[in-house]
Design an enzyme around this catalytic site. Structure first.
Site, PDB file in Angstrom:
ATOM      1  N   HIS A   1      17.811  44.964 -11.568  1.00  0.00           N
ATOM      2  CA  HIS A   1      18.902  45.716 -10.933  1.00  0.00           C
ATOM      3  C   HIS A   1      20.216  45.432 -11.665  1.00  0.00           C
ATOM      4  O   HIS A   1      20.420  44.331 -12.192  1.00  0.00           O
ATOM      5  CB  HIS A   1      19.022  45.319  -9.451  1.00  0.00           C
ATOM      6  CG  HIS A   1      17.870  45.818  -8.635  1.00  0.00           C
ATOM      7  ND1 HIS A   1      17.088  44.994  -7.861  1.00  0.00           N
ATOM      8  CD2 HIS A   1      17.355  47.062  -8.490  1.00  0.00           C
ATOM      9  CE1 HIS A   1      16.142  45.709  -7.276  1.00  0.00           C
ATOM     10  NE2 HIS A   1      16.290  46.967  -7.643  1.00  0.00           N
TER      11      HIS A   1
ATOM     12  N   HIS B   1      13.893  55.029 -10.930  1.00  0.00           N
ATOM     13  CA  HIS B   1      14.294  53.636 -10.692  1.00  0.00           C
ATOM     14  C   HIS B   1      13.088  52.701 -10.837  1.00  0.00           C
ATOM     15  O   HIS B   1      13.146  51.705 -11.570  1.00  0.00           O
ATOM     16  CB  HIS B   1      14.889  53.568  -9.281  1.00  0.00           C
ATOM     17  CG  HIS B   1      15.339  52.221  -8.825  1.00  0.00           C
ATOM     18  ND1 HIS B   1      16.660  51.916  -8.615  1.00  0.00           N
ATOM     19  CD2 HIS B   1      14.653  51.097  -8.505  1.00  0.00           C
ATOM     20  CE1 HIS B   1      16.771  50.662  -8.206  1.00  0.00           C
ATOM     21  NE2 HIS B   1      15.553  50.150  -8.121  1.00  0.00           N
ATOM     22  N   GLU B   2      11.992  53.036 -10.193  1.00  0.00           N
ATOM     23  CA  GLU B   2      10.813  52.159 -10.246  1.00  0.00           C
ATOM     24  C   GLU B   2      10.228  52.098 -11.659  1.00  0.00           C
ATOM     25  O   GLU B   2       9.781  51.048 -12.101  1.00  0.00           O
ATOM     26  CB  GLU B   2       9.748  52.612  -9.239  1.00  0.00           C
ATOM     27  CG  GLU B   2      10.183  52.554  -7.771  1.00  0.00           C
ATOM     28  CD  GLU B   2      10.762  51.201  -7.354  1.00  0.00           C
ATOM     29  OE1 GLU B   2      10.402  50.172  -7.936  1.00  0.00           O
ATOM     30  OE2 GLU B   2      11.621  51.190  -6.450  1.00  0.00           O
TER      31      GLU B   2
ATOM     32  N   TYR C   1      22.377  48.433  -6.627  1.00  0.00           N
ATOM     33  CA  TYR C   1      22.302  48.487  -5.159  1.00  0.00           C
ATOM     34  C   TYR C   1      23.443  49.356  -4.635  1.00  0.00           C
ATOM     35  O   TYR C   1      24.494  49.463  -5.271  1.00  0.00           O
ATOM     36  CB  TYR C   1      22.551  47.092  -4.572  1.00  0.00           C
ATOM     37  CG  TYR C   1      21.407  46.116  -4.568  1.00  0.00           C
ATOM     38  CD1 TYR C   1      20.142  46.421  -5.012  1.00  0.00           C
ATOM     39  CD2 TYR C   1      21.624  44.820  -4.068  1.00  0.00           C
ATOM     40  CE1 TYR C   1      19.130  45.478  -4.985  1.00  0.00           C
ATOM     41  CE2 TYR C   1      20.628  43.875  -4.037  1.00  0.00           C
ATOM     42  CZ  TYR C   1      19.382  44.203  -4.504  1.00  0.00           C
ATOM     43  OH  TYR C   1      18.391  43.270  -4.477  1.00  0.00           O
TER      44      TYR C   1
ATOM     45  N   HIS D   1      12.210  49.743 -13.719  1.00  0.00           N
ATOM     46  CA  HIS D   1      11.745  48.365 -13.492  1.00  0.00           C
ATOM     47  C   HIS D   1      10.523  48.099 -14.382  1.00  0.00           C
ATOM     48  O   HIS D   1      10.460  47.106 -15.104  1.00  0.00           O
ATOM     49  CB  HIS D   1      11.328  48.169 -12.036  1.00  0.00           C
ATOM     50  CG  HIS D   1      12.471  47.879 -11.091  1.00  0.00           C
ATOM     51  ND1 HIS D   1      13.504  47.044 -11.418  1.00  0.00           N
ATOM     52  CD2 HIS D   1      12.704  48.297  -9.821  1.00  0.00           C
ATOM     53  CE1 HIS D   1      14.343  46.962 -10.382  1.00  0.00           C
ATOM     54  NE2 HIS D   1      13.878  47.719  -9.403  1.00  0.00           N
TER      55      HIS D   1
END
Lengths: 675, 43
Positions: A99, A89-90, A148, A93
């Site tokens: 997101h 996930h990071e 999320y 980014h």
């Protein structure tokens, strides 16, 4: 994020800072492997490139979005961030992804419950319009690893995000692996056309059987079938759920003589890495003397027609279910995989079947724990399932515990724990057990390895870790463990377990193909990660750098070429240590110290908009400053030139007037005498 | 010498910690995004 300037060159340079936990470091490398398998994104240790990702331990897990071309770009993996999907996930980014629920069209798919959001946190539910963010023509993705969860920033117990299709309510917020759409977007953003480590996948659904060929010099052929009377009754890909589809390959041992064989050869492969993992499901409905052998046909200059090398024999006994098999290969030349079925000397009514083959240039798991009829079995064992005793490659004996919390009436989650047990090598091993990373994967049994969203957790043994009784947690199991007895009567000791009670939720366990046909597969590996305890080598300029080469460092980004200016010499090679001269010489603002004429000097960070100058890179200069300097210089020069011109004109005019006056008062004599 | 049975240790403390839970209390945009400067946020 829209803008080519936000893309990273491939491979992406990274640096794992010493502050990172060992388990997190190992998981970063594991996450990179998932990127390499499922996209064209590759990563390489930082070799002095202008921009790189520095992974370090701060408070929390965070990243910047996209390549900000700021030299050292930080990505934090703090306590409790050592989860593979968190790391994926990071890095998404960092690669340029926001997101999922912030995309412009999200209100068509989810409802944000503004009154349930913590006061002052509403801005976390912003959207970006299509001038700032692009969904790359990919549908809204409830299954994205970038979405999320429904409880994000909630001020009570009610969800803050409600999906317009209720079935997706508990789907959002998965932290297992990339979704299919995550990969589609990633591959579109970076113009990927192939993956780095994937070689092939085959479900045998089509008549071309994935380009496989029936061998020559044998006595029989493999059959392309939907079922076999004495098993299997269906394939593994679909488990019989799709009428008239669900093919697999079968070698019959019901007929023929002892020793009869059939070869099935794969298409050609061109390896890059030199190591591979072959994985497939097989069904043995034959006799226990029947054999399924794996060979490699390797093509070299010396043997252009290929040489056959025996790799292994599938050692599973006949059983009325599909079993999983892994084979590690080490091939560097063009090759084929060869499946050889051999009829044994017993009476058979079936044979060997194979399905769902995957070949990739990755490492195979060390062990497979096959849990048949998972739900029934866990209920039978009061919710605690212990794996068979297993050994790590360096000799530590261990078990894995799966613990089901709750009961049959209440949805339950799964926990997973790694435990050392007493073993045959305990007297020769180092205790407490130091820096062994146990990786425990609940396999998503999707036939295509690239589409799997397997659930992975790992723990690393810390030799200093102590229990409340002041005992070393990872000490010899016969010192800190509990005496127990195996079903066969053998006594042993089992040490305490380390793991998580939140391995996977009930709903996610029953999603996808985690329990295909009711069976679960836990893939286990225990690796020595002591090497991660030392610092990653930092780039050091070579002797060639003593000569100045003004320069430009051209980096390749799929789709675009970026030229990053470097002030001073370019850094070309990597060596393990920073030069001694640089030890006490601090460069500010992320400047890099290099040695020139045996003196330390700073190479300062440069971006397209601003850069640092000064002996220690202490002064920041922006491109705006240069514009101001250039404009003011031009104006000054213009004013001075104008003044000089005006003065010159004035002087010349005055001189000319003076001359004219003199001529009028005293006319020249020679003209008069001529008349 | 017999030792008392040691309990298994849960690294998550019994909670299902998502990224936003881990980052609770940190002033990060959208829970886990860091910005370089205010100007970047404004843009």
């Amino acid at each position: 994020i829209i803008g080519e300037q936000y893309r990273w060159p491939i491979p992406v340079p990274y640096f794992l800072e010493d502050s990172l936990e060992i388990n997190a470091k190992a998981l970063v490398l594991e996450a990179f492997e998932r990127y390499r398998l499922k996209s064209c994104i590759d990563f390489k240790p930082w070799e002095g490139e202008t921009n790189y990702i520095s992974v370090f331990k701060d408070s929390g897990c965070y990243s910047y979005v996209g390549n900000l071309r700021r030299g050292k770009q930080q990505l934090s993996l703090g306590t409790n961030c050592d989860r593979i999907a968190t790391i994926q996930h990071e890095f998404l980014h960092a690669l340029g992804f926001w997101h999922e629920q912030s995309r412009a069209d999200r209100d068509d798919y989810v409802i944000i419950m503004w009154d349930r959001i913590l006061s002052g946190r509403e801005h976390n539910f912003n959207t970006y319009d299509d001038t700032r963010s692009s969904a790359l023509n990919v549908p809204y993705d409830y299954t994205s690893v970038m979405h999320y969860s429904k409880t994000a920033f909630q001020n009570g117990s009610e969800p803050t995000i409600v999906t317009r299709i209720p079935a997706f309510s508990d789907v959002i917020g998965q932290r297992m692996d990339f979704s299919d759409y995550d990969l589609e977007k990633l591959n579109r953003l970076y113009n990927c056309s192939s993956s780095l480590t994937f070689l092939d996948t085959c479900t045998f659904e089509y008549n071309n059987i994935c380009g496989m060929v029936q061998g020559t010099g044998d006595n029989a052929d493999w059959q392309h079938v939907l079922n076999i009377p004495n098993g299997p009754s269906s394939d593994h890909s679909n488990m019989g759920n799709c009428k008239d589809s669900g093919y697999f390959m079968h070698f019959s041992t019901a007929t023929g003589n002892t020793g009869h064989k059939a070869f099935l050869e794969s298409r050609l492969f061109y390896p890059k890495r030199g190591f591979q993992c072959l994985e497939f499901f097989y069904y043995n409905s034959g006799h226990e003397t029947d054999q399924l052998n794996i060979w490699i046909r390797e093509y070299t200059d010396a043997y252009p027609n290929g040489t056959l090398t025996f790799i292994s024999t599938v050692d599973g006994h006949p059983a009325d279910y599909w079993q999983l098999y892994h084979v590690s290969l080490n091939v560097s030349n063009k090759f084929r995989v060869v499946f050889e079925g051999v009829k044994g000397n017993g009476i058979s009514t079936g044979g060997f079947s194979i399905d769902d083959i995957n070949l990739s240039e990755t490492r195979c798991p060390h062990h497979v724990w096959h849990i048949r009829n998972f739900t029934e079995e866990s209920a039978k064992q009061n919710g605690s399932l212990y794996s068979p005793p297993l050994y790590s490659k360096d000799g530590y004996a261990f078990q894995v515990l799966i613990r089901v919390t709750g009961d049959a009436e209440k949805p339950y989650d799964l926990g997973i724990y790694f435990l050392l047990i007493s073993g045959a090598n305990d007297d020769t091993l180092q205790w407490p057990c130091s820096l062994r990373q146990a990786t425990m994967v609940l396999m998503d049994q999707n036939p295509d390895i690239r589409k799997r969203m397997s659930n992975l957790r790992s723990i690393t043994t810390d030799p200093e870790y102590k229990t409340s009784n002041d005992l070393y947690f990872w000490d010899r199991p016969d010192r800190v463990g509990t005496p127990l007895t195996f079903p066969n009567g053998t006594q042993y000791f089992r040490g305490p377990g380390l793991g998580t009670s939140a391995y996977i939720t009930h709903d996610r366990l029953h999603s996808r193909d985690f329990l295909k046909g009711g069976d679960a597969f836990i893939l286990l590996s225990v690796d020595d990660v002591t090497y991660l305890n030392s610092s990653q080598p930092t780039p050091k300029p070579t002797a060639a750098l003593t000569t100045q080469s003004s320069g430009s460092n051209t980096t390749r980004v799929p789709g675009i070429t970026t030229t990053a200016l470097i002030s001073g010499p370019s850094i070309t090679t990597v060596e393990p240590n920073v030069p001694n001269h640089c030890k006490d010489y601090e460069c500010k603002n992320d400047g890099v110290c290099t040695v020139e004429d045996e003196k330390p000097i700073c190479r300062c960070k440069v971006t397209s908009d601003w850069w640092y100058v000064g002996e220690r890179c202490e002064k920041r200069v922006s491109s705006q400053d240069t514009v101001i300097i250039a404009v003011s210089s031009s104006v000054t020069i213009f004013v001075v030139m104008l003044a000089i011109t005006l003065v010159s004109v004035y002087c010349l005019k005055k001189k000319h007037k003076k001359q004219l006056t003199r001529v009028v008062e005293n006319p020249p004599l020679e003209k008069t005498s001529a008349f | 010498v017999p030792v008392p049975e040691l309990k298994d240790v849960d690294v998550d403390g019994g909670k299902n910690l998502d990224i936003l839970d881990v980052n609770e209390g940190l002033d990060l945009f959208e829970g886990d995004i860091k910005f370089n400067e205010v100007s970047e946020l404004n843009s």
